[in-house]
Design a protein around this motif. Sequence first.
Motif, PDB file in Angstrom:
ATOM      1  N   THR A  17       0.784  -1.298   0.073  1.00 21.71           N
ATOM      2  CA  THR A  17       0.082  -0.085   0.070  1.00 21.71           C
ATOM      3  C   THR A  17       0.963   1.324   0.018  1.00 21.71           C
ATOM      4  O   THR A  17       0.555   2.204  -0.650  1.00 21.71           O
ATOM      5  CB  THR A  17      -0.838   0.007   1.124  1.00 21.71           C
ATOM      6  N   ILE A  18       1.853   1.192   0.888  1.00 16.63           N
ATOM      7  CA  ILE A  18       3.049   2.301   0.882  1.00 16.63           C
ATOM      8  C   ILE A  18       3.491   2.918  -0.490  1.00 16.63           C
ATOM      9  O   ILE A  18       3.523   3.585  -0.989  1.00 16.63           O
ATOM     10  CB  ILE A  18       3.882   2.316   1.917  1.00 16.63           C
ATOM     11  N   LYS A  19       4.101   1.442  -0.873  1.00 13.80           N
ATOM     12  CA  LYS A  19       4.788   1.597  -2.345  1.00 13.80           C
ATOM     13  C   LYS A  19       3.752   2.361  -3.540  1.00 13.80           C
ATOM     14  O   LYS A  19       4.167   2.971  -4.395  1.00 13.80           O
ATOM     15  CB  LYS A  19       5.086   0.253  -2.758  1.00 13.80           C
ATOM     16  N   ASP A  20       2.447   1.638  -3.382  1.00 10.63           N
ATOM     17  CA  ASP A  20       1.579   1.982  -4.449  1.00 10.63           C
ATOM     18  C   ASP A  20       1.215   3.525  -4.368  1.00 10.63           C
ATOM     19  O   ASP A  20       0.916   4.015  -5.263  1.00 10.63           O
ATOM     20  CB  ASP A  20       0.470   1.049  -4.404  1.00 10.63           C
ATOM     21  N   LYS A  21       1.115   3.936  -3.158  1.00 14.44           N
ATOM     22  CA  LYS A  21       0.828   5.303  -2.972  1.00 14.44           C
ATOM     23  C   LYS A  21       1.751   6.395  -3.416  1.00 14.44           C
ATOM     24  O   LYS A  21       1.611   7.243  -4.212  1.00 14.44           O
ATOM     25  CB  LYS A  21       0.476   5.671  -1.659  1.00 14.44           C
ATOM     26  N   PHE A  22       3.182   5.778  -3.191  1.00 15.11           N
ATOM     27  CA  PHE A  22       4.152   6.776  -3.819  1.00 15.11           C
ATOM     28  C   PHE A  22       4.384   6.642  -5.229  1.00 15.11           C
ATOM     29  O   PHE A  22       4.464   7.661  -5.893  1.00 15.11           O
ATOM     30  CB  PHE A  22       5.569   6.262  -2.950  1.00 15.11           C
ATOM     31  N   ALA A  23       3.891   5.605  -5.886  1.00 15.02           N
ATOM     32  CA  ALA A  23       3.986   5.286  -7.159  1.00 15.02           C
ATOM     33  C   ALA A  23       2.678   6.061  -7.937  1.00 15.02           C
ATOM     34  O   ALA A  23       3.161   6.705  -8.959  1.00 15.02           O
ATOM     35  CB  ALA A  23       3.893   3.796  -7.678  1.00 15.02           C
ATOM     36  N   ASN A  24       1.767   6.239  -7.224  1.00 14.81           N
ATOM     37  CA  ASN A  24       0.694   6.979  -7.687  1.00 14.81           C
ATOM     38  C   ASN A  24       0.673   8.477  -7.320  1.00 14.81           C
ATOM     39  O   ASN A  24      -0.246   9.230  -7.481  1.00 14.81           O
ATOM     40  CB  ASN A  24      -0.482   6.230  -7.341  1.00 14.81           C
ATOM     41  N   GLY A  25       1.779   8.862  -6.737  1.00 18.44           N
ATOM     42  CA  GLY A  25       1.756  10.397  -6.504  1.00 18.44           C
ATOM     43  C   GLY A  25       0.811  10.639  -5.210  1.00 18.44           C
ATOM     44  O   GLY A  25       0.446  11.973  -4.982  1.00 18.44           O
ATOM     45  N   LYS A  26       0.535   9.954  -4.464  1.00 27.53           N
ATOM     46  CA  LYS A  26      -0.466  10.107  -3.516  1.00 27.53           C
ATOM     47  C   LYS A  26       0.282  10.586  -1.815  1.00 27.53           C
ATOM     48  O   LYS A  26       1.431  10.157  -1.994  1.00 27.53           O
ATOM     49  CB  LYS A  26      -1.361   8.810  -2.937  1.00 27.53           C
ATOM     50  N   ILE A  27      -0.355  11.239  -1.198  1.00 29.02           N
ATOM     51  CA  ILE A  27       0.054  11.688   0.009  1.00 29.02           C
ATOM     52  C   ILE A  27       0.184  10.500   1.108  1.00 29.02           C
ATOM     53  O   ILE A  27      -0.779   9.696   1.153  1.00 29.02           O
ATOM     54  CB  ILE A  27      -0.553  12.881   0.498  1.00 29.02           C
ATOM     55  N   VAL A  28       1.279  10.230   1.672  1.00 24.59           N
ATOM     56  CA  VAL A  28       1.516   9.341   2.849  1.00 24.59           C
ATOM     57  C   VAL A  28       1.839  10.115   4.110  1.00 24.59           C
ATOM     58  O   VAL A  28       2.775  10.744   4.057  1.00 24.59           O
ATOM     59  CB  VAL A  28       2.629   8.439   2.612  1.00 24.59           C
ATOM     60  N   SER A  29       1.061   9.761   4.981  1.00 21.94           N
ATOM     61  CA  SER A  29       1.202  10.482   6.416  1.00 21.94           C
ATOM     62  C   SER A  29       2.350  10.084   7.234  1.00 21.94           C
ATOM     63  O   SER A  29       2.655   8.971   6.905  1.00 21.94           O
ATOM     64  CB  SER A  29      -0.043  10.710   7.164  1.00 21.94           C
ATOM     65  N   ASP A  30       2.686  10.777   8.108  1.00 18.05           N
ATOM     66  CA  ASP A  30       3.925  10.201   8.991  1.00 18.05           C
ATOM     67  C   ASP A  30       3.507   8.989   9.684  1.00 18.05           C
ATOM     68  O   ASP A  30       4.209   8.054  10.073  1.00 18.05           O
ATOM     69  CB  ASP A  30       4.444  11.311   9.870  1.00 18.05           C
ATOM     70  N   SER A  31       2.237   9.053  10.180  1.00 20.18           N
ATOM     71  CA  SER A  31       1.661   7.989  11.104  1.00 20.18           C
ATOM     72  C   SER A  31       1.726   6.835  10.380  1.00 20.18           C
ATOM     73  O   SER A  31       1.825   5.831  10.565  1.00 20.18           O
ATOM     74  CB  SER A  31       0.443   8.396  11.540  1.00 20.18           C
ATOM     75  N   GLU A  32       1.100   6.827   9.117  1.00 23.42           N
ATOM     76  CA  GLU A  32       0.961   5.726   8.092  1.00 23.42           C
ATOM     77  C   GLU A  32       2.428   5.307   7.764  1.00 23.42           C
ATOM     78  O   GLU A  32       2.623   3.827   7.697  1.00 23.42           O
ATOM     79  CB  GLU A  32       0.458   6.072   6.778  1.00 23.42           C
ATOM     80  N   PHE A  33       3.278   6.034   7.332  1.00 21.80           N
ATOM     81  CA  PHE A  33       4.663   5.582   6.917  1.00 21.80           C
ATOM     82  C   PHE A  33       5.210   5.086   8.260  1.00 21.80           C
ATOM     83  O   PHE A  33       5.945   3.851   8.088  1.00 21.80           O
ATOM     84  CB  PHE A  33       5.294   6.626   6.502  1.00 21.80           C
ATOM     85  N   ASP A  34       5.239   5.470   9.515  1.00 24.40           N
ATOM     86  CA  ASP A  34       6.049   5.164  10.634  1.00 24.40           C
ATOM     87  C   ASP A  34       5.456   3.696  10.936  1.00 24.40           C
ATOM     88  O   ASP A  34       6.132   2.842  11.720  1.00 24.40           O
ATOM     89  CB  ASP A  34       5.799   6.165  11.831  1.00 24.40           C
ATOM     90  N   SER A  35       4.263   3.256  10.725  1.00 27.00           N
ATOM     91  CA  SER A  35       3.723   2.248  11.170  1.00 27.00           C
ATOM     92  C   SER A  35       4.328   0.985  10.607  1.00 27.00           C
ATOM     93  O   SER A  35       4.026  -0.170  10.878  1.00 27.00           O
ATOM     94  CB  SER A  35       2.096   2.163  10.897  1.00 27.00           C
ATOM     95  N   ILE A  36       5.217   1.141   9.578  1.00 24.40           N
ATOM     96  CA  ILE A  36       5.943  -0.082   9.157  1.00 24.40           C
ATOM     97  C   ILE A  36       7.317  -0.421  10.021  1.00 24.40           C
ATOM     98  O   ILE A  36       7.607  -1.624   9.845  1.00 24.40           O
ATOM     99  CB  ILE A  36       6.556   0.206   7.655  1.00 24.40           C
ATOM    100  N   TYR A  37       7.366   0.403  10.781  1.00 25.46           N
ATOM    101  CA  TYR A  37       8.577   0.182  11.826  1.00 25.46           C
ATOM    102  C   TYR A  37       7.997  -0.503  13.117  1.00 25.46           C
ATOM    103  O   TYR A  37       6.689  -0.149  13.448  1.00 25.46           O
ATOM    104  CB  TYR A  37       9.143   1.536  11.915  1.00 25.46           C
ATOM    105  N   PRO A  38       8.748  -1.133  13.819  1.00 24.07           N
ATOM    106  CA  PRO A  38       8.483  -1.509  15.218  1.00 24.07           C
ATOM    107  C   PRO A  38       7.850  -0.466  16.051  1.00 24.07           C
ATOM    108  O   PRO A  38       8.432   0.653  15.747  1.00 24.07           O
ATOM    109  CB  PRO A  38       9.668  -2.348  15.844  1.00 24.07           C
TER     110      PRO A  38
END
Length: 215
Positions: A17-38
């Motif tokens: 989902t994260i990869k697809d959003k970047f590929a499609n030029g969509k905004i990814v919030s910090d909370s969403e991106f940070d959730s991939i980390y422990p």
Amino acid sequence: MYNLKIFPAVPEDHFKTIKDKFANGKIVSDSEFDSIYPKHLSEISKYQWSPVEVILEAAIFLAEDRNAKILDVGSGCGKFCHVGALFRKSEFYGVEERFHLYEEASRISKKLGLNSNLFLHANMKDIDWSPYDSFYLFNPFYEHITNKNSIDETIPKKVSQFFAYIEIVKRKLFSLKSGTKVATYNSFGGKMPFGYKRVKLDKRFESELEFWVKE
């Protein structure tokens, strides 16, 4: 010792989902991106890892040339490189002396399919900076002069070490080729060496984002 296996696994489709959003030029919030980390790393993101918006602005400047090699000095869990590489498809590298952070950054990089990412487990003073074209520094040595919002206690804190690292960075930057680009967020703790011209100052964020070019 840190054992990454004790943390709940992030669903594979979340990385997609994260990869697809970047590929499609969509905004990814910090909370969403940070959730991939422990959790223990995502919880300190506000203090220790750069905001996504800051990374995007820095990446536009540092990776203007798509063939540029960018080094994040003190890359931590790899957030700057992960976001930057998803956004610009350039070569983003990170150097980090904490092994568990280096290991986590490398693991997440593979999950995101970022083959161009390369994380180095080393102290920034011990590597050659000359192969890189651009540099990013988010006040990487500040933890040596404060006990507030620390990453962990695995590195001894010494005020003298803070100033020693600042001088090392200044010497390394001074020795680099003309045209070298540097982005600092909340500075790197010292003044840029002679020969660097500030070409932009962005005050929209919580800390100042400054862009420099060596003349």
